[in-house]
Design a protein around this motif. Structure first.
Motif, short mmCIF file in Angstrom:
data_model
loop_
_atom_site.label_atom_id
_atom_site.label_comp_id
_atom_site.label_asym_id
_atom_site.label_seq_id
_atom_site.Cartn_x
_atom_site.Cartn_y
_atom_site.Cartn_z
N SER A 94 -8.71 0.96 -7.85
CA SER A 94 -7.55 0.62 -7.03
C SER A 94 -6.54 -0.20 -7.84
CB SER A 94 -8.03 -0.14 -5.80
OG SER A 94 -7.01 -0.93 -5.25
N ARG A 148 -13.65 11.34 -1.87
CA ARG A 148 -14.68 10.64 -1.07
C ARG A 148 -15.15 9.36 -1.73
NH1 ARG A 148 -16.10 15.92 -0.42
NH2 ARG A 148 -17.53 15.74 -2.17
N ASP A 189 0.81 -1.22 0.00
CA ASP A 189 0.00 0.00 0.00
C ASP A 189 0.85 1.27 0.00
OD1 ASP A 189 -2.26 1.64 0.25
OD2 ASP A 189 -1.91 1.77 2.41
N SER A 202 -3.99 1.14 -2.95
CA SER A 202 -5.10 0.56 -2.20
C SER A 202 -6.32 1.49 -2.24
CB SER A 202 -4.70 0.34 -0.75
OG SER A 202 -4.53 1.60 -0.13
N LYS A 203 -7.47 0.88 -1.96
CA LYS A 203 -8.69 1.69 -1.90
C LYS A 203 -8.56 2.79 -0.85
CE LYS A 203 -11.56 -2.04 -2.07
NZ LYS A 203 -12.85 -2.74 -1.92
N SER A 204 -7.94 2.44 0.30
CA SER A 204 -7.84 3.47 1.35
C SER A 204 -6.97 4.63 0.90
CB SER A 204 -7.34 2.86 2.66
OG SER A 204 -6.02 2.39 2.49
N SER A 205 -6.00 4.35 0.05
CA SER A 205 -5.18 5.44 -0.49
C SER A 205 -6.02 6.34 -1.40
CB SER A 205 -4.00 4.89 -1.30
OG SER A 205 -3.18 4.09 -0.48
N TYR A 211 -9.22 6.80 -1.06
CA TYR A 211 -10.09 7.57 -0.16
C TYR A 211 -9.33 8.70 0.54
CZ TYR A 211 -13.98 4.30 -0.78
OH TYR A 211 -15.01 3.56 -1.31
N HIS A 212 -8.03 8.59 0.54
CA HIS A 212 -7.21 9.68 1.08
C HIS A 212 -7.37 10.94 0.19
CE1 HIS A 212 -3.75 11.68 2.86
NE2 HIS A 212 -3.23 11.83 1.66
N HIS A 213 -7.59 10.69 -1.11
CA HIS A 213 -7.69 11.81 -2.06
C HIS A 213 -9.13 12.27 -2.31
CE1 HIS A 213 -3.49 11.85 -3.22
NE2 HIS A 213 -3.52 10.55 -3.44
N ARG A 273 1.84 5.31 -2.84
CA ARG A 273 0.86 6.31 -2.44
C ARG A 273 1.33 7.74 -2.73
NH1 ARG A 273 -0.94 6.50 3.69
NH2 ARG A 273 -1.82 4.47 3.20
N ASP A 274 2.56 8.00 -2.40
CA ASP A 274 3.01 9.38 -2.50
C ASP A 274 3.21 9.85 -3.94
OD1 ASP A 274 4.94 9.14 0.54
OD2 ASP A 274 2.85 9.67 0.19
#
Lengths: 196, 196
Positions: free
Chosen positions: B37, B52, B3, B43-46, B48-50, B7-8
Motif C-alpha cells: 500500500s 484478493r 485514498d 490504500s489497502k482497500s484499493s 483489494y479492489h484489484h 486509485r484510478d
C-alpha cells in the motif's frame, strides 16, 4: 543445557562455523546474538568470551573466503605464462576454493549492507573481481580470447558461472561431484565451450 | 494522499509492477499489504479492489515469467532441428526473456517458500529446467556436446550463467548492453568457449 555444559567444547573455529550457517540462513542483518547463542547451544556471555560480537564473526568468516581467493592470485599458475592460461588457472582454483570453503564463500557472495565489515568485504570482493577482469582484458589484448564477446561481459558471465556453483553444490551429497570435477567442467565450458 | 486520489491511475498491470519491486526488495515473506500500500501510494482497500491479496500478485508475477520461458519452448527454433541447435536457441531466447522481463524473472528465481503459489512456481521452474536438461542430454547422445562434461553438471552451469545475468543486468544503464548482446555473449561463451 546449562551454560557451563558446552562452553569448553567450543573453539573460535567451531563457533565460527555455526555462526556462518546462521548468517547464511537468516541473513547477517537478521541474525542476533540470541540466534547465535541458540544455534551454538551456549550462552551469549560464552560467545563474548570468544569474540567482541557478531561483526567480528562476520569479519573472520569473510576473511577466510577472501584469503582463499586472494591466495589463488599468488600461486605460480596465476602469475606465470600467458594471460589466458593464468585466467584459466584462476577460474579453476577459484571454483575449487568455493567448493572447499563453501559456506564462507557463500556468505561472502551474499554480503550486502552498511556495517564497516560488510562494506570492506564487498570492496575486497570487487578488488578480486577487478584482478580477474584485468587478466581477461590482457588475454583479449593478446588475441587469445574471442573478439566477439566484450571482455567486461565475459568477466561477468565467467563469475556468474563460477559463483552459481554455491547455489547447488553440496560436498556431502551422495553421488555428487567433487570440487575438482566441478572446476574442470567450469573451465571446459567457459574456455572451450560445450559444442564438439 | 487520500485514498481516492490515485486509485484510478492504477491498473492491475501497474500495481503488479510495483508489487514485484517490493517483493524483490523485501522478499515475498517479508512483504505485507501495508508495504504494498505504501509503495503504491494507495490504500489497502484499493489494492483489494484489484486483487484478493499478495499471493494473487505473486501468482500473476511469476506466471508472467513462466509464460515467457515456456513460450520459448514452443517456438520453432526450440522444436525443430538437432538438439544442440535447439538447446542453443533456448539458451539465447531464455536470456532474452530474462532481460526483457527482468523483475518478473528475478522474482521467479528468488522464490522459496511454503505458500501454494511459491511451491507451484518452484515446481514449474523445475519443469522448465528439466525440459532444457533433456535437450542437453539429447545433444550429448547425438555426440554434439563434449563428452568430458557431465550433462547434469553442464545444465547447472548453463543455467548458472544465464540466471546470473539477473544479478547485474539493468536495461536502463547508460552504456549498458542490450538484451540481445548479452544473449549473444552467453551463447558464444557456453557453446564455443572464450578461447580463440
Amino acid at each position: 543445557m546449562a551454560d557451563g555444559g558446552k562452553r569448553d567444547t567450543y573453539t573460535p573455529e567451531s563457533l565460527l562455523a555455526v555462526a556462518v550457517e546462521v548468517f547464511i540462513e537468516r541473513g547477517y542483518d537478521g541474525t542476533s546474538m540470541e540466534h547465535l547463542s541458540k544455534a551454538a547451544g551456549i550462552s551469549k556471555s560464552s560467545i563474548y568470551h570468544h569474540v567482541r560480537g557478531k561483526e567480528e564473526l562476520l569479519h573472520r568468516a569473510v576473511s577466510r573466503a577472501l584469503d582463499g581467493l586472494f591466495g589463488v592470485l599468488e600461486e605460480p599458475g596465476a602469475c606465470e605464462g600467458r594471460a589466458v592460461d593464468r585466467l584459466e588457472y584462476v577460474t579453476r582454483r577459484s571454483t575449487e576454493v568455493l567448493t572447499a570453503d563453501l559456506p564462507y564463500v557463500t556468505l561472502l557472495l551474499r554480503v550486502r549492507g552498511n556495517t564497516a565489515t560488510e562494506r570492506w568485504a564487498m570492496e575486497r570482493r570487487r578488488e578480486f573481481d577487478q584482478r580477474v577482469a584485468e587478466l581477461l582484458k590482457q588475454a583479449a589484448a593478446d588475441g587469445d580470447i574471442r573478439a566477439d564477446v566484450d571482455p567486461k561481459l565475459a568477466t561477468r558471465l565467467l563469475f556468474g558461472m563460477i559463483n552459481s556453483v554455491a547455489e547447488w553444490y553440496r560436498p556431502q551429497a551422495r553421488g555428487g561431484h567433487h570440487g575438482a570435477e566441478v572446476a574442470d567442467a567450469v573451465v571446459r565450458m567457459a574456455f572451450a565451450g560445450l559444442r564438439t
